[in-house]
Design an enzyme around this catalytic site. Structure first.
Site, PDB file in Angstrom:
ATOM      1  N   GLY A 135      -5.910  -7.628   6.256  1.00 29.59           N
ATOM      2  CA  GLY A 135      -7.294  -7.791   6.791  1.00 29.59           C
ATOM      3  C   GLY A 135      -7.125  -8.578   8.385  1.00 29.59           C
ATOM      4  N   CYS A 189       0.945  -1.041  -0.074  1.00 32.58           N
ATOM      5  CA  CYS A 189       0.042  -0.215   0.047  1.00 32.58           C
ATOM      6  C   CYS A 189       0.759   1.468  -0.032  1.00 32.58           C
ATOM      7  CB  CYS A 189      -0.991   0.061   1.272  1.00 32.58           C
ATOM      8  SG  CYS A 189      -0.222  -0.115   2.850  1.00 32.58           S
ATOM      9  N   GLU A 203       5.881  -5.147   8.942  1.00 33.36           N
ATOM     10  CA  GLU A 203       5.013  -5.987   7.985  1.00 33.36           C
ATOM     11  C   GLU A 203       5.976  -6.263   6.442  1.00 33.36           C
ATOM     12  OE1 GLU A 203       1.086  -4.443   7.903  1.00 33.36           O
ATOM     13  OE2 GLU A 203       0.461  -5.364   9.581  1.00 33.36           O
TER      14      GLU A 203
END
Length: 417
Positions: free
Chosen positions: A197, A57, A119
């Site tokens: 998610g 992202c 991450e």
């Protein structure tokens, strides 16, 4: 085939990140897994055989080996259907040690939009594994990734750069907590059960203690499995429109290449917060035309969480020192690799001589045994050595003899006069 001695100088990264491009622009050049095979094939056609792409992202970066990197711009944009000139304007390009150091900085969280977000390391490992499966890895890329993992672990163990759960998923939950005093009573739906998610759902459960959290996913089985694990609600994908309008907060983490939520899907008039964690945007911007809808994307989330990261800033010098020390060790390894072609060529020559002598014995119909083959091979190598020494000038012959003596510890005997 890249020569070992030149390979690091031929290592490049072309990238676009949140620093030079907004969410909408980054989304136009995002990379998806279904493009891996075609990108590898097209890259091979222009002589680029070893590469991988990391697309999150916050950034999209292409790491590759090439003698000439310029063609990669066109090949990549062809795959993602993006404009080449726009891509050139918003990207950076590094090569050699700068490209390698950049990889280490990215994997350690130093270049993350949310400082210290680890991450990214998992995302790099997964991306490389997929490209490796497609046949685009080499020994150097393997070593680069292994070193990146080792550095990241060292940073996590020896510094507090990653202390506290500050990731995009964490930021989303923090945003909700700060925006709603009664967040425990809000109906929260999470659409998408990928890694971000799942992390978002875990953060929601741990931080909000809300019993009205609902999961929905295109693949129903994945949502059922995660809902059972985290003890949250789950609805079938066919009820997407209904659950969207029933929600107070709707989080989208679907990882689609196109929007999946549109203005036409929203019929409710009550306040609705839409949180889009996807790149490119998975919530169409036209939802902002509705007066009751608030849309928040990853860039806005990162800005809110970065205000709490002053403590992490103090860890940057320590992290950079760790990276620098590992870079020095890596350079020593690369220096040793320059002798690999000669060593491999020597081994291949020995294998060729062994096979040659074996065939020669077969032609002479001599029974081939380990002893007969080794005797023949020894004689062959001795003849080559003797021929070279006797045909060389005396000074060169002496150097060769001394070299062989140093390598093989020969017991040189003085010739009797």
């Amino acid at each position: 085939m890249l020569k070992e001695a030149k390979s690091l100088n031929q290592f490049y990264v072309i990238g676009v990140s949140y620093e030079k491009a907004d969410v909408k622009t980054r989304g136009k050049f995002a990379f998806f897994d279904h493009l891996i095979s075609s990108l590898v094939i097209e890259s091979n056609l222009i002589g680029i055989q070893h590469l991988f792409v990391i697309s999150t992202c916050n950034r999209t970066e292409i790491y590759f080996f090439a003698e000439e990197p310029d063609k990669m711009y066109e090949v990549y944009c062809k795959q993602v259907e993006g404009d080449v000139e726009t891509f050139r304007q918003i990207t950076f390009q590094k090569n050699g040690k700068d490209a390698l150091e950049h990889l280490f900085r990215v994997s350690s969280g130093l270049e993350s939009q949310i400082l210290g977000d680890f991450e990214i390391l998992g995302q790099i490992k997964i991306a490389f594994k997929k490209f490796k499966k497609a046949g685009s890895a080499n020994a150097h890329l393997e070593r680069f990734i292994d070193t990146a993992v080792r550095i990241s672990k060292q940073i996590k163990n020896e510094t507090s750069l990653s202390d506290g759960a500050t990731s995009v998923s964490y930021a989303a939950v923090q945003y909700i907590i700060h925006q709603f005093q009664n967040f425990k009573n809000k109906k929260i739906t999470l659409f998408g059960t990928g890694k971000i998610g799942r992390n978002t759902c875990e953060n929601l459960v741990k931080q909000t203690h809300n019993d009205q959290i609902t999961l929905i996913n295109r693949t129903n089985e994945k949502a059922v499995k995660l809902s059972d694990k985290l003890q949250v609600n789950q609805v079938n994908y066919k009820f997407l429109d209904k659950i969207l309008n029933d929600s107070d907060i709707f989080i989208v983490s679907t990882g689609s290449s196109k929007p999946v939520i549109f203005k036409e899907m929203i019929s409710t008039t009550k306040p609705l917060l839409l949180v889009d964690l996807s790149i490119p945007a998975n919530v169409d911007a036209d939802v902002k035309e509705l007066p009751n809808v608030t849309l928040v994307n990853v860039d806005e989330l990162s800005q809110t969480i970065n205000q709490t990261l002053e403590d992490r800033q103090s860890q940057i010098p320590k992290v950079e020192t760790i990276i620098r020390l590992n870079m020095w060790e890596f350079e020593e390894w690369l220096e040793s690799r320059k002798f690999v072609p000669a060593i491999e060529a020597f081994r291949e020559r020995m294998e060729f001589l062994a096979e040659f002598e074996k065939r020669k014995l077969e032609k002479k119909e001599i029974e081939i045994s380990e002893k007969s083959l080794s005797t023949s091979l020894i004689q062959k190598m001795t003849n080559q050595f003797a021929s070279y020494v006797m045909d060389s000038p005396e000074e060169e012959a002496e150097k060769t003899i001394n070299l062989f003596n140093e390598i093989f510890h020969l017991e040189l005997k003085q010739e009797r006069k």
